[in-house]
Design a protein around this motif. Structure first.
Motif, short mmCIF file in Angstrom:
data_model
loop_
_atom_site.label_atom_id
_atom_site.label_comp_id
_atom_site.label_asym_id
_atom_site.label_seq_id
_atom_site.Cartn_x
_atom_site.Cartn_y
_atom_site.Cartn_z
N THR A 199 96.92 -1.59 3.11
CA THR A 199 97.54 -0.66 4.12
C THR A 199 96.80 0.77 3.60
O THR A 199 96.09 1.03 2.59
CB THR A 199 98.93 -0.35 3.74
N ARG A 200 96.67 1.69 4.55
CA ARG A 200 96.21 2.90 4.50
C ARG A 200 97.50 3.83 4.96
O ARG A 200 98.40 3.50 5.50
CB ARG A 200 95.12 3.51 5.34
N TYR A 235 95.95 3.53 -4.83
CA TYR A 235 96.02 4.85 -5.05
C TYR A 235 97.20 5.27 -4.68
O TYR A 235 97.75 4.99 -3.50
CB TYR A 235 94.93 5.78 -4.38
N CYS A 236 98.15 6.29 -5.45
CA CYS A 236 99.54 7.06 -5.02
C CYS A 236 99.24 7.68 -3.49
O CYS A 236 98.34 8.26 -3.30
CB CYS A 236 99.73 8.06 -5.84
N GLY A 237 99.96 7.02 -2.86
CA GLY A 237 99.93 7.48 -1.47
C GLY A 237 98.81 7.04 -0.43
O GLY A 237 98.56 7.54 0.80
N GLY A 238 97.80 6.34 -0.94
CA GLY A 238 96.38 6.20 -0.36
C GLY A 238 96.34 4.74 0.17
O GLY A 238 97.15 4.31 0.58
N VAL A 327 91.55 13.65 -2.62
CA VAL A 327 92.06 12.38 -3.02
C VAL A 327 93.05 12.45 -4.16
O VAL A 327 92.91 13.31 -4.92
CB VAL A 327 90.99 11.31 -3.53
N PRO A 328 94.02 11.90 -4.19
CA PRO A 328 95.15 12.16 -5.19
C PRO A 328 94.92 11.35 -6.38
O PRO A 328 93.89 10.45 -6.42
CB PRO A 328 96.38 11.42 -4.43
N THR A 329 95.88 11.76 -7.46
CA THR A 329 95.44 11.17 -8.80
C THR A 329 95.81 9.66 -8.48
O THR A 329 96.79 9.07 -7.83
CB THR A 329 96.49 11.79 -9.78
#
Length: 333
Positions: A199-200, A235-238, A327-329
């Motif tokens: 998912t995105r 990735y968190c939220g990504g 880009v998040p952590t």
């Protein structure tokens, strides 16, 4: 319509959430919105590991294999929990009497076949707040852009575990396009095969984060909720990768005893825009970090260092930005 399956002679006894009145995304859920949501807690000699899961029958819970250490000491499942620190009058806690992870899963950094079944010590009695979810059957299709939902108590924007169960709407990202962002390497992450789905984020960076491994990815078919995936890594939220439930229908059916789970065929309309997708540039060589299994304290107990949850630094922490946003952590600490 909301009664899409109502005219069928054998409506599945799963996927019904009578308290689920509205869905948007990136917000607090309401009590009973996701009655199959499970919290899986595995206690060990140095603390505990907590992940998500889903109730699929009156005695079996589906989760990610990486949520459980290779040596299980004491595993319990919490059903009907809405609030991590306040009261949960609709909660039920059950011990786990049997853990069956996929035989092709290995406790290393590979994530293929990241799926596990937990048998509760006794059958549960269904309520408005505790219900099983339907599972996607083997011939289901989830085309690029399919509107889906994921839930969990994992990290929020402030890098803290959520107190209230969170819900967020995320579209499916086709596997071909997903490979362009994750690459197709096999260092300590599995390849983007047909055993997974991606998912995105729909808006900004909203989605699963640390502590959300094992949570269900879901889609609604008429009035019935169907689980399509199990949160695995990303990735968190990504960009997120999930174990594709429909690939494991036979294994699940062969493993579950007692009442069988309800399998539902979800068919995406139209053509799959991902089928002919090609990368604009060469795939990124960046390897995202896996979910860290360090957990919050849901049971009002002091927690010591968790079970060997230190994660090595990824090969390259510089990440290309597919959506022209920061880009998040990654999901490690």
């Amino acid at each position: 319509s909301s009664h899409f399956l109502g005219c069928q002679s054998q409506q599945p006894a799963c996927g019904r959430a009578v308290k689920n009145s509205r869905i948007f995304g990136g917000q607090d859920a309401t009590p009973g919105s996701w009655p199959w949501h499970a919290i899986v807690v595995n206690y060990g000699p140095y603390g505990y590991i907590q992940c998500g899961g889903s109730l699929i029958t009156n005695q079996w819970v589906l989760t990610a294999a990486r949520c459980l250490p290779s040596s299980s000491y004491n595993t319990v499942v919490h059903l009907g929990r809405y609030n991590q620190s306040g009261s949960n009058p609709n909660e039920l806690t059950q011990k786990v009497e049997n853990i069956v992870c996929h035989p092709a899963f290995s406790y290393n950094w590979l994530y293929d076949n990241n799926i596990c079944l937990l048998k509760l010590s006794a059958p549960v009695i269904f309520t408005d707040y505790i219900q099983p979810i339907c599972l996607a059957s083997g011939n289901s299709t989830f085309y690029n852009g399919t509107s889906s939902w994921v839930i969990g108590f994992g990290y929020d924007d402030n890098q803290q575990f959520s107190n209230i169960l969170q819900e967020v709407n995320v579209p499916i990202l086709g596997n071909n396009e997903c490979r362009c962002y994750f690459g197709d390497y096999n260092y300590w992450l599995s390849k983007i095969t047909e055993n997974v789905t991606c998912t995105r984020p729909k808006v900004g960076w909203k989605g699963p984060c640390k502590g959300d491994q094992g949570e269900p990815l879901m889609v609604k078919k008429g009035s019935i909720w169907v689980q399509s995936g199990i949160t695995s890594y990303g990735y968190c939220g990504g960009l997120l990768v999930y174990t594709r439930v429909s690939q494991y229908q036979k294994w699940i059916s062969d493993t579950v005893t007692g009442t069988p789970p309800g399998f539902v065929t979800f068919t995406s309309p139209g053509a799959d825009s991902d089928s002919n997708f090609t990368c604009l540039t060469s795939p990124s060589t960046t390897i995202p970090a896996p979910f860290n299994t360090t957990v919050s304290t849901p049971l009002n107990t002091t927690v010591s260092t968790p079970l060997n949850t230190t994660i090595s630094t990824p090969l390259n922490t510089t990440v290309s930005t597919p959506f022209n946003t920061t880009v998040p952590t990654p999901l490690n600490t």
